[in-house]
Design a protein around this motif. Structure first.
Motif, PDB file in Angstrom:
ATOM      1  N   PHE A   1       0.815  -1.211   0.000  1.00 31.90           N
ATOM      2  CA  PHE A   1       0.000   0.000   0.000  1.00 31.90           C
ATOM      3  C   PHE A   1       0.854   1.270   0.000  1.00 31.90           C
ATOM      4  CE2 PHE A   1      -2.202  -3.388   2.275  1.00 31.90           C
ATOM      5  CZ  PHE A   1      -3.389  -3.464   1.561  1.00 31.90           C
ATOM      6  N   ALA A   2       2.124   1.127   0.373  1.00 30.51           N
ATOM      7  CA  ALA A   2       2.967   2.313   0.535  1.00 30.51           C
ATOM      8  C   ALA A   2       4.128   2.373  -0.446  1.00 30.51           C
ATOM      9  CB  ALA A   2       3.512   2.360   1.966  1.00 30.51           C
ATOM     10  N   ALA A   3       4.416   1.284  -1.159  1.00 30.51           N
ATOM     11  CA  ALA A   3       5.622   1.217  -1.993  1.00 30.51           C
ATOM     12  C   ALA A   3       5.654   2.307  -3.061  1.00 30.51           C
ATOM     13  CB  ALA A   3       5.734  -0.163  -2.634  1.00 30.51           C
ATOM     14  N   ALA A   4       4.555   2.470  -3.787  1.00 29.98           N
ATOM     15  CA  ALA A   4       4.528   3.455  -4.872  1.00 29.98           C
ATOM     16  C   ALA A   4       4.736   4.869  -4.335  1.00 29.98           C
ATOM     17  CB  ALA A   4       3.203   3.360  -5.629  1.00 29.98           C
ATOM     18  N   THR A   5       4.075   5.185  -3.235  1.00 29.03           N
ATOM     19  CA  THR A   5       4.212   6.519  -2.648  1.00 29.03           C
ATOM     20  C   THR A   5       5.616   6.726  -2.079  1.00 29.03           C
ATOM     21  OG1 THR A   5       1.868   6.419  -2.056  1.00 29.03           O
ATOM     22  CG2 THR A   5       3.167   8.166  -1.055  1.00 29.03           C
ATOM     23  N   LEU A   6       6.154   5.690  -1.444  1.00 23.28           N
ATOM     24  CA  LEU A   6       7.513   5.785  -0.916  1.00 23.28           C
ATOM     25  C   LEU A   6       8.515   6.059  -2.031  1.00 23.28           C
ATOM     26  CD1 LEU A   6       7.975   3.010   1.821  1.00 23.28           C
ATOM     27  CD2 LEU A   6       8.419   5.452   2.068  1.00 23.28           C
ATOM     28  N   TRP A   7       8.343   5.384  -3.151  1.00 19.84           N
ATOM     29  CA  TRP A   7       9.260   5.591  -4.272  1.00 19.84           C
ATOM     30  C   TRP A   7       9.118   7.012  -4.827  1.00 19.84           C
ATOM     31  CZ3 TRP A   7      13.525   3.749  -6.114  1.00 19.84           C
ATOM     32  CH2 TRP A   7      13.928   4.077  -7.425  1.00 19.84           C
ATOM     33  N   ARG A   8       7.876   7.494  -4.898  1.00 20.59           N
ATOM     34  CA  ARG A   8       7.622   8.834  -5.413  1.00 20.59           C
ATOM     35  C   ARG A   8       8.248   9.895  -4.507  1.00 20.59           C
ATOM     36  NH1 ARG A   8       2.196   9.177  -5.040  1.00 20.59           N
ATOM     37  NH2 ARG A   8       2.096   7.517  -6.596  1.00 20.59           N
ATOM     38  N   TYR A   9       8.241   9.627  -3.206  1.00 21.28           N
ATOM     39  CA  TYR A   9       8.758  10.604  -2.238  1.00 21.28           C
ATOM     40  C   TYR A   9      10.124  10.180  -1.699  1.00 21.28           C
ATOM     41  CZ  TYR A   9       4.232  12.981  -2.048  1.00 21.28           C
ATOM     42  OH  TYR A   9       3.092  13.683  -2.349  1.00 21.28           O
ATOM     43  N   ARG A  10      10.867   9.396  -2.440  1.00 18.48           N
ATOM     44  CA  ARG A  10      12.119   8.832  -1.939  1.00 18.48           C
ATOM     45  C   ARG A  10      13.140   9.922  -1.595  1.00 18.48           C
ATOM     46  NH1 ARG A  10      11.640   8.132  -7.302  1.00 18.48           N
ATOM     47  NH2 ARG A  10      13.365   8.594  -8.716  1.00 18.48           N
ATOM     48  N   PHE A  11      13.172  11.004  -2.383  1.00 17.51           N
ATOM     49  CA  PHE A  11      14.147  12.066  -2.093  1.00 17.51           C
ATOM     50  C   PHE A  11      13.758  12.837  -0.834  1.00 17.51           C
ATOM     51  CE2 PHE A  11      14.511  11.529  -6.781  1.00 17.51           C
ATOM     52  CZ  PHE A  11      15.808  11.035  -6.793  1.00 17.51           C
ATOM     53  N   ALA A  12      12.459  13.021  -0.628  1.00 18.98           N
ATOM     54  CA  ALA A  12      12.000  13.669   0.608  1.00 18.98           C
ATOM     55  C   ALA A  12      12.327  12.789   1.814  1.00 18.98           C
ATOM     56  CB  ALA A  12      10.496  13.935   0.534  1.00 18.98           C
ATOM     57  N   ALA A  13      12.150  11.471   1.659  1.00 18.91           N
ATOM     58  CA  ALA A  13      12.468  10.552   2.756  1.00 18.91           C
ATOM     59  C   ALA A  13      13.955  10.584   3.084  1.00 18.91           C
ATOM     60  CB  ALA A  13      12.030   9.134   2.390  1.00 18.91           C
ATOM     61  N   LEU A  14      14.795  10.673   2.048  1.00 18.70           N
ATOM     62  CA  LEU A  14      16.239  10.741   2.281  1.00 18.70           C
ATOM     63  C   LEU A  14      16.619  12.016   3.025  1.00 18.70           C
ATOM     64  CD1 LEU A  14      17.621   9.363  -1.107  1.00 18.70           C
ATOM     65  CD2 LEU A  14      17.718   8.255   1.131  1.00 18.70           C
ATOM     66  N   LYS A  15      15.913  13.110   2.735  1.00 21.02           N
ATOM     67  CA  LYS A  15      16.186  14.362   3.453  1.00 21.02           C
ATOM     68  C   LYS A  15      15.783  14.263   4.921  1.00 21.02           C
ATOM     69  CE  LYS A  15      15.798  17.527  -0.495  1.00 21.02           C
ATOM     70  NZ  LYS A  15      15.024  18.649  -1.100  1.00 21.02           N
ATOM     71  N   GLU A  16      14.766  13.447   5.203  1.00 19.58           N
ATOM     72  CA  GLU A  16      14.254  13.324   6.571  1.00 19.58           C
ATOM     73  C   GLU A  16      14.792  12.091   7.290  1.00 19.58           C
ATOM     74  OE1 GLU A  16       9.959  13.509   6.607  1.00 19.58           O
ATOM     75  OE2 GLU A  16       9.920  15.041   5.043  1.00 19.58           O
ATOM     76  N   TRP A  17      15.860  11.496   6.783  1.00 24.78           N
ATOM     77  CA  TRP A  17      16.294  10.194   7.299  1.00 24.78           C
ATOM     78  C   TRP A  17      16.624  10.244   8.802  1.00 24.78           C
ATOM     79  CZ3 TRP A  17      20.981   9.106   9.557  1.00 24.78           C
ATOM     80  CH2 TRP A  17      22.023  10.019   9.375  1.00 24.78           C
ATOM     81  N   ARG A  18      17.140  11.363   9.280  1.00 25.24           N
ATOM     82  CA  ARG A  18      17.476  11.448  10.710  1.00 25.24           C
ATOM     83  C   ARG A  18      16.215  11.365  11.564  1.00 25.24           C
ATOM     84  NH1 ARG A  18      20.911  14.940   8.129  1.00 25.24           N
ATOM     85  NH2 ARG A  18      23.168  14.638   8.496  1.00 25.24           N
TER      86      ARG A  18
END
Length: 315
Positions: free
Chosen positions: A72-89
């Motif tokens: 349910f989250a894979a497509a959205t996670l991939w779409r927002y992967r750069f935002a997730a990398l910025k928020e990794w901490r």
């Protein structure tokens, strides 16, 4: 409708108000359901404390939860992967708190403390959350909401001391209680961060990313636990235990809690913790055959109105 407001804008505003009201009612209903989901983890912790290594249970619980959520989250996670990398901490810290400490610490503590003590200690978390929200984010409660907090706390005390205030002076705390205190504090910080830390991620994608952060944090400790000789048995019961804690107190509880918190705010939502001792008593009565006593009813008579008052919006 004002002079500058078109009929279409007025209709849209009215529809938004109607939706907001129904959304709030749904949140209030879920507020009373969510403790059942969380309590199931506390009861399970006591039931399997000698049958499943604690850190491994937390690791496999969230690993399975992540696998179930991923479609349910894979497509959205991939779409927002750069935002997730910025928020990794932030994601790593949230995972360490919500999945690591709130997971493993409870299972470790359950080996030497009771489900009642777990419920008691966790019921203190709303006070800590309100304090943190006030100190760091200026989130305050109205006098009426403060009265609700007080009523709820009195209800918790009535249940914990079984109607006899002398019980409080005789409480003994085991090593496990300190693990639960750590889990409770981690939960408070997790709730505050979840509410106030900025994010570009949608709710489900952020939750999946937080779980992944928790898995990363738990992995080395799980390996260390296994190397120390604590390994789960490859038996049907082990798989059933992991499946239960992954679906009910993990995906179910955390997703519903996040929804309620988004609507009601961190402070009011945290008050559902006051229901833990009450729900533990009822579940013990229904599932374990323990007697439901008068102090449970007294506690409910204080806690339930307290929750209602504490979650009302200031007028």
């Amino acid at each position: 409708m004002t002079a500058d407001e078109s009929p279409r804008d007025a209709a849209a505003a009215q529809e938004k108000r109607r939706f907001g009201l129904s959304e709030r009612k749904l949140a209030l209903i879920l507020l009373f359901i969510t403790p059942v989901l969380f309590c199931s983890n506390m009861l399970m912790a006591r039931l399997v404390h000698d049958a499943f290594p604690p850190v491994a249970l937390a690791f496999w619980r969230w690993t399975l939860a992540f696998c179930l959520l991923l479609p349910f989250a894979a497509a959205t996670l991939w779409r927002y992967r750069f935002a997730a990398l910025k928020e990794w901490r932030d994601l790593l810290v949230l995972g360490a708190l919500g999945m690591g400490a709130c997971g493993a610490f409870v299972y470790i503590g359950a080996d030497t403390t009771s489900a009642t003590n777990i419920g008691l200690i966790y019921s203190v978390s709303p006070i800590l959350i309100v304090i943190l929200a006030h100190v760091f984010y200026d989130e305050q409660l109205s006098p009426l909401q403060g009265l609700g907090v007080l009523l709820s706390l009195l209800g918790v005390v009535a249940i914990v001391c079984r109607g006899d205030i002398g019980v409080l002076t005789g409480l003994s705390f085991a090593v496990g209680d300190f693990w639960i205190v750590g889990a409770m504090a981690a939960w408070a910080v997790y709730c505050i961060m979840l509410q106030h830390r900025p994010t570009a991620l949608p709710v489900t994608a952020r939750f999946a990313a937080i779980i992944l952060g928790g898995i990363v944090v738990l992995l080395p400790f799980t390996v260390m636990e296994g190397l120390g000789g604590e390994l789960p048995a490859l038996a049907p019961r082990s798989f059933l235990i992991v499946a239960f804690v992954a679906m009910i107190p993990s995906l179910g509880a955390y997703q519903v809690y996040a929804l309620v918190q988004r609507i009601l705010g961190a402070g009011p939502t945290s008050l559902l913790m006051y229901l833990f001792p009450l729900y533990n008593g009822v579940l013990a009565y229904l599932l374990l055959g323990e007697e439901l006593r008068s102090y449970h009813l007294i506690g409910a008579a204080l806690v339930l109105p307290g929750i209602y008052l504490a979650t009302r919006k200031p007028t």
